[in-house]
Motif scaffolding. Structure first.
Motif, PDB file in Angstrom:
ATOM      1  N   GLN A   1     -11.108  -0.992   7.645  1.00 40.60           N
ATOM      2  CA  GLN A   1      -9.903  -0.311   8.112  1.00 40.60           C
ATOM      3  C   GLN A   1      -9.531   0.844   7.185  1.00 40.60           C
ATOM      4  O   GLN A   1      -9.122   1.918   7.632  1.00 40.60           O
ATOM      5  N   LYS A   2      -9.705   0.658   5.887  1.00 39.43           N
ATOM      6  CA  LYS A   2      -9.394   1.717   4.929  1.00 39.43           C
ATOM      7  C   LYS A   2     -10.328   2.901   5.119  1.00 39.43           C
ATOM      8  O   LYS A   2      -9.884   4.053   5.115  1.00 39.43           O
ATOM      9  N   SER A   3     -11.609   2.626   5.305  1.00 39.22           N
ATOM     10  CA  SER A   3     -12.544   3.735   5.472  1.00 39.22           C
ATOM     11  C   SER A   3     -12.259   4.503   6.768  1.00 39.22           C
ATOM     12  O   SER A   3     -12.350   5.733   6.794  1.00 39.22           O
ATOM     13  N   GLU A   4     -11.906   3.793   7.836  1.00 41.53           N
ATOM     14  CA  GLU A   4     -11.560   4.471   9.088  1.00 41.53           C
ATOM     15  C   GLU A   4     -10.278   5.289   8.931  1.00 41.53           C
ATOM     16  O   GLU A   4     -10.169   6.409   9.447  1.00 41.53           O
ATOM     17  N   TYR A   5      -9.314   4.763   8.210  1.00 43.28           N
ATOM     18  CA  TYR A   5      -8.062   5.493   7.976  1.00 43.28           C
ATOM     19  C   TYR A   5      -8.334   6.742   7.137  1.00 43.28           C
ATOM     20  O   TYR A   5      -7.823   7.817   7.427  1.00 43.28           O
ATOM     21  N   ASP A   6      -9.148   6.598   6.093  1.00 43.03           N
ATOM     22  CA  ASP A   6      -9.437   7.705   5.213  1.00 43.03           C
ATOM     23  C   ASP A   6     -10.174   8.832   5.936  1.00 43.03           C
ATOM     24  O   ASP A   6     -10.043  10.001   5.572  1.00 43.03           O
ATOM     25  N   LYS A   7     -10.949   8.512   6.951  1.00 38.79           N
ATOM     26  CA  LYS A   7     -11.660   9.534   7.719  1.00 38.79           C
ATOM     27  C   LYS A   7     -10.670  10.441   8.451  1.00 38.79           C
ATOM     28  O   LYS A   7     -10.878  11.651   8.573  1.00 38.79           O
ATOM     29  N   LYS A   8      -9.586   9.869   8.947  1.00 42.70           N
ATOM     30  CA  LYS A   8      -8.628  10.610   9.767  1.00 42.70           C
ATOM     31  C   LYS A   8      -7.416  11.134   8.973  1.00 42.70           C
ATOM     32  O   LYS A   8      -6.635  11.927   9.488  1.00 42.70           O
ATOM     33  N   ALA A   9      -7.246  10.662   7.756  1.00 44.50           N
ATOM     34  CA  ALA A   9      -6.068  11.026   6.959  1.00 44.50           C
ATOM     35  C   ALA A   9      -6.183  12.475   6.500  1.00 44.50           C
ATOM     36  O   ALA A   9      -7.263  12.967   6.163  1.00 44.50           O
ATOM     37  N   LYS A  10      -5.046  13.139   6.468  1.00 39.88           N
ATOM     38  CA  LYS A  10      -4.995  14.520   5.992  1.00 39.88           C
ATOM     39  C   LYS A  10      -4.031  14.587   4.819  1.00 39.88           C
ATOM     40  O   LYS A  10      -3.055  13.854   4.757  1.00 39.88           O
ATOM     41  N   ALA A  11      -4.305  15.479   3.894  1.00 40.76           N
ATOM     42  CA  ALA A  11      -3.441  15.641   2.744  1.00 40.76           C
ATOM     43  C   ALA A  11      -2.090  16.180   3.181  1.00 40.76           C
ATOM     44  O   ALA A  11      -1.991  17.011   4.097  1.00 40.76           O
ATOM     45  N   ALA A  12      -1.051  15.765   2.519  1.00 39.22           N
ATOM     46  CA  ALA A  12       0.308  16.175   2.893  1.00 39.22           C
ATOM     47  C   ALA A  12       0.591  17.587   2.440  1.00 39.22           C
ATOM     48  O   ALA A  12       0.214  18.090   1.471  1.00 39.22           O
TER      49      ALA A  12
END
Length: 67
Positions: free
Chosen positions: A56-67
């Motif tokens: 789940q963390k790796s999938e989240y990190d793929k889509k996360a963008k820096a603020a």
């Protein structure tokens, strides 16, 4: 009942009922086996939870963008 004297939970505290050594040993072995099985199932569940968390963390990190 069925040729045996029933044992109440309170009897184990006061040892009011005379317990056969075989029955006592069998219950100790059962409790040890139960503890081992519960420990093993806890470890397996923890492994699956860790694997799911990492995925789940790796999938989240793929889509996360820096603020």
């Amino acid at each position: 009942m069925f040729g045996r004297t029933p044992k109440q939970p309170i009897d184990s505290l006061f040892e009011a009922v005379d317990i056969d050594r075989k029955t006592n040993q069998a219950s100790k072995e059962y409790l040890d086996q139960l503890r081992n099985r519960l420990k093993h199932s806890h470890e397996v569940a923890k492994q699956y939870a860790d694997t799911a968390r990492d995925k789940q963390k790796s999938e989240y990190d793929k889509k996360a963008k820096a603020a």
